[in-house]
Design an enzyme around this catalytic site. Sequence first.
Site, PDB file in Angstrom:
ATOM      1  N   LYS A   1       5.121   4.869   0.286  1.00 24.67           N
ATOM      2  CA  LYS A   1       3.751   4.405   0.083  1.00 24.67           C
ATOM      3  C   LYS A   1       3.361   4.732  -1.353  1.00 24.67           C
ATOM      4  CE  LYS A   1      -0.999   4.868   1.621  1.00 24.67           C
ATOM      5  NZ  LYS A   1      -1.922   5.406   2.614  1.00 24.67           N
TER       6      LYS A   1
ATOM      7  N   LYS B   1       5.043   0.067   1.324  1.00 24.76           N
ATOM      8  CA  LYS B   1       3.644  -0.351   1.170  1.00 24.76           C
ATOM      9  C   LYS B   1       3.192  -0.117  -0.255  1.00 24.76           C
ATOM     10  CE  LYS B   1      -0.905   1.007   2.661  1.00 24.76           C
ATOM     11  NZ  LYS B   1      -1.705   2.033   3.229  1.00 24.76           N
TER      12      LYS B   1
HETATM   13  C1  PBG Z   1      -4.863   5.637   4.653  1.00 26.75           C
HETATM   14  C2  PBG Z   1      -4.472   4.249   4.427  1.00 26.75           C
HETATM   15  C3  PBG Z   1      -4.780   3.410   3.343  1.00 26.75           C
HETATM   16  C4  PBG Z   1      -4.265   2.167   3.664  1.00 26.75           C
HETATM   17  C5  PBG Z   1      -3.635   2.286   4.898  1.00 26.75           C
HETATM   18  N1  PBG Z   1      -3.758   3.591   5.332  1.00 26.75           N
HETATM   19  C6  PBG Z   1      -5.570   3.641   2.130  1.00 26.75           C
HETATM   20  C7  PBG Z   1      -5.140   4.544   1.073  1.00 26.75           C
HETATM   21  O1  PBG Z   1      -4.070   5.155   1.101  1.00 26.75           O
HETATM   22  O2  PBG Z   1      -5.964   4.693   0.169  1.00 26.75           O
HETATM   23  C8  PBG Z   1      -4.393   0.942   2.822  1.00 26.75           C
HETATM   24  C9  PBG Z   1      -4.273  -0.334   3.559  1.00 26.75           C
HETATM   25  C10 PBG Z   1      -4.694  -1.540   2.800  1.00 26.75           C
HETATM   26  O3  PBG Z   1      -5.004  -1.518   1.604  1.00 26.75           O
HETATM   27  O4  PBG Z   1      -4.725  -2.595   3.442  1.00 26.75           O
HETATM   28  N2  PBG Z   1      -4.236   6.586   3.872  1.00 26.75           N
END
Ligand code: PBG
Length: 324
Positions: free
Chosen positions: A194, A247
């Site tokens: 991520k 992601k």
């Molecule tokens: C929580 C999380 C996030 C997303 C999914 N889980 C936000 C982040 O890390 O700031 C983002 C999902 C999206 O942008 O569609 N940590």
Amino acid sequence: MYPITRLRRLRRTPELRDLVRETSISAKDFIAPLFVCHGENIKNEIPAMPGQYHFSVDKVVEECRELYECGVSGVMLFGIPAVKDATGSEAYHDHGIVQQAIRAIKAAVPQLIVIADVCMCEYTDHGHCGIIHDHYVDNDATLKILSRQAVSYAQAGVDMVAPSDMMDGRILAMRKALDENGFVNLPIMAYSAKFSSAFYGPFREAANSAPSFGDRRSYQMDPANSDEAMREIEADIEEGADIVMVKPALPYLDIIQRATSRFDVPMAAYNVSGEYSMIKAAAEKGWIDEDRIVMESLIAIKRAGAKIIITYFAKEVAKKLMNK
Ligand code: PBG
């Protein structure tokens, strides 16, 4: 060699192109992210994400029925808590908003796969993904809270948990906690690679989860790193992840492809909020052909190697695929 070989021969008609197409998408590939909030009869559109909503539990159940009827495999739940505090306590309370939604959805649409995002940032008043000590997200203190959240979702009847916090060791901690509580068969989908990405902007508006100080670069990955992404994925697999995720999706297709050629674990990709909203905004201006861009984007993610696509386009595309 040309003129013996003419690659255009198999592109001449739609039927020939269908015959040799290497990648296809189906509604079964999709997981739809959904935002749940307290209250009743609420379906409020999220300004930065046209076509996406904050749903109260009664309304999210209706949405889930519709998703199931158009063949979408599952949903990924994000909670908008009633109150945010330093330790994100609504995340692991039995009456938390996600716990309520899990119970209601599983009772109404039992075959729809319900996945819950495990993370603190929607629930903490500082907006970070863990517990803060001295302005730093404390890794090991956060693991305990995340494990409690995962067990609480399991007790509510969730089908899978998806930790998105990026703490070290969270998969092992969560696996142990789930097993100790009798959930040995509950799979974990790890947000393994991520990246610290500006593509999450619209989501943070939707979840009101932007960090109140600093940013997430001390836990989410540097977009410049690919070798490190392999180490993250490998670590999560060793710790017991059943599905791994990359992601965002479209700017990171190289990571998806590299990971799928190296690991045999099912791969998910999260086509995130910014990827969604950019297409919606350009389409609203009439600058792009939305339908074609969406299909092309999802096919590209699949072609790169993802088996599972978490996408806000799930319902729209599933409906289109049904009418074909
Ligand atoms: C929580 C999380 C996030 C997303 C999914 N889980 C936000 C982040 O890390 O700031 C983002 C999902 C999206 O942008 O569609 N940590």
